[in-house]
Design a protein around this motif. Structure first.
Motif, short mmCIF file in Angstrom:
data_model
loop_
_atom_site.label_atom_id
_atom_site.label_comp_id
_atom_site.label_asym_id
_atom_site.label_seq_id
_atom_site.Cartn_x
_atom_site.Cartn_y
_atom_site.Cartn_z
N CYS A 1 -9.30 -7.23 -0.93
CA CYS A 1 -8.24 -6.29 -1.30
C CYS A 1 -7.26 -6.94 -2.26
O CYS A 1 -6.69 -7.99 -1.97
N ALA B 1 -6.75 0.08 6.91
CA ALA B 1 -6.74 -0.77 5.72
C ALA B 1 -6.64 -2.24 6.09
O ALA B 1 -7.14 -3.12 5.39
N HIS C 1 0.84 -1.20 0.00
CA HIS C 1 0.00 0.00 0.00
C HIS C 1 0.87 1.25 0.00
O HIS C 1 0.60 2.21 -0.71
N HIS D 1 -8.86 -1.10 -5.04
CA HIS D 1 -7.99 -1.68 -3.99
C HIS D 1 -8.21 -0.98 -2.66
O HIS D 1 -7.40 -1.03 -1.77
N SER D 2 -9.35 -0.34 -2.55
CA SER D 2 -9.70 0.21 -1.25
C SER D 2 -10.15 -0.95 -0.37
O SER D 2 -10.28 -2.07 -0.81
N HIS D 3 -10.39 -0.63 0.89
CA HIS D 3 -10.80 -1.70 1.80
C HIS D 3 -12.23 -1.56 2.25
O HIS D 3 -12.64 -2.13 3.24
#
Lengths: 154, 154
Positions: free
Chosen positions: B98, A32, A16, A150-152
């Motif tokens: 993710c 995250a 990240h 790709h966010s959580h």
DNA sequence: TTCTCATGTAACTTTATATGTTGCGTGAAA
DNA sequence: TTTCACGCAACATATAAAGTTACATGAGAA
């Protein structure tokens, strides 16, 4: 024995961080990973000591990567974590006086040593750059829509 | 996580049992391993269910081997124990949404799977007869004096 | 300077699991 | 019928990862 997921966790965090040059706070990283900022600081401490990441206090502070991802391997990260146990099994006693136990230890010990060596070898073969590239492959394959991907947010 | 030593322990017990056709009590086996009879019964339960050993109650009772050591492998024993975890590390979450974590899991998961496969393969290659033979080699190499040699008097 | 942000770290709690221990029931032999 | 030995449930202990709380420290903003 509960499984140790620190390596998995710290790699997640590093990837990240690799997506932006800006510092990321422990709190953001923890969010995250659905964990606690203190846990993040704890697993990052070893990496900071090795110089793989840097941390800054105060406004605009947080964590940044301080090493070349192309040369950093999973092995380096594993070592920075303090080389935690790889195997969940072990011999009952080391250096036993009992010959029966010596024979058992020899047979199991060989297998255990081979497995550990294999893991460390594999870790040494994978760079963080390769991991990051794999992520980007998955990202594109998924359609390449914005950060939402790709966010959580679940 | 504390290391699991059940496989090591049960093999120790089995090799001792292989040295005599007479039944051995849980208490005697426990004494040899410096542990508790209940612990012995607990780890032997799985082997009894598979038919690898037999237990008899009452006077003259105890544990005896009920299988051919030449065909029994460490893998069989491992399975009889309920296939406990081999690795002390694992992915933080399986099936993550993710993509970063997916990439991490893929890389680590491959290495973990290889190491587990290697261990199971090795376990499958070693028969209890081979283990016992190795013990007898060590026994002779040590001078071959009487049972005192492989007793557990320290 | 003072306030706010963010890390550093110690100490404590929680959770999971292997291991150790106690107690009682059951069956077999003396 | 007494003793021996296993079967098993229930509880206690030990260890380690993970989560949490609290407070100190340092850096930038107001």
């Amino acid at each position: 024995m509960r499984k140790d997921s620190r390596l998995s966790g710290v790699l997640h965090v590093l990837l990240h961080m690799a997506e932006t040059p800006d510092p990321i706070t422990s709190e953001a990283l923890a969010a995250a990973m659905h964990t606690n900022p203190v846990v993040v600081r704890r697993i990052m401490a070893g990496l900071r000591d090795k110089g793989y990441v840097r941390s800054e206090k105060g406004h605009g502070g947080g964590w940044t990567i301080a090493a070349d991802l192309a040369t950093l391997t999973l092995r380096d990260i594993y070592d920075a974590l303090g080389e935690p146990d790889l195997l969940a099994m072990g011999n009952r006693t080391e250096m036993p006086g009992c010959l029966v136990e010596q024979a058992v230890n020899a047979a199991l010990g060989d297998a255990f040593a081979e497995a550990e060596a294999l893991l460390l070898r594999r870790f040494g073969e994978v760079t963080l750059a390769a991991l990051s590239a794999d992520f980007h492959r998955r990202y594109l394959a998924r359609g390449g829509s914005p950060d939402l991907e790709h966010s959580h947010a679940h």
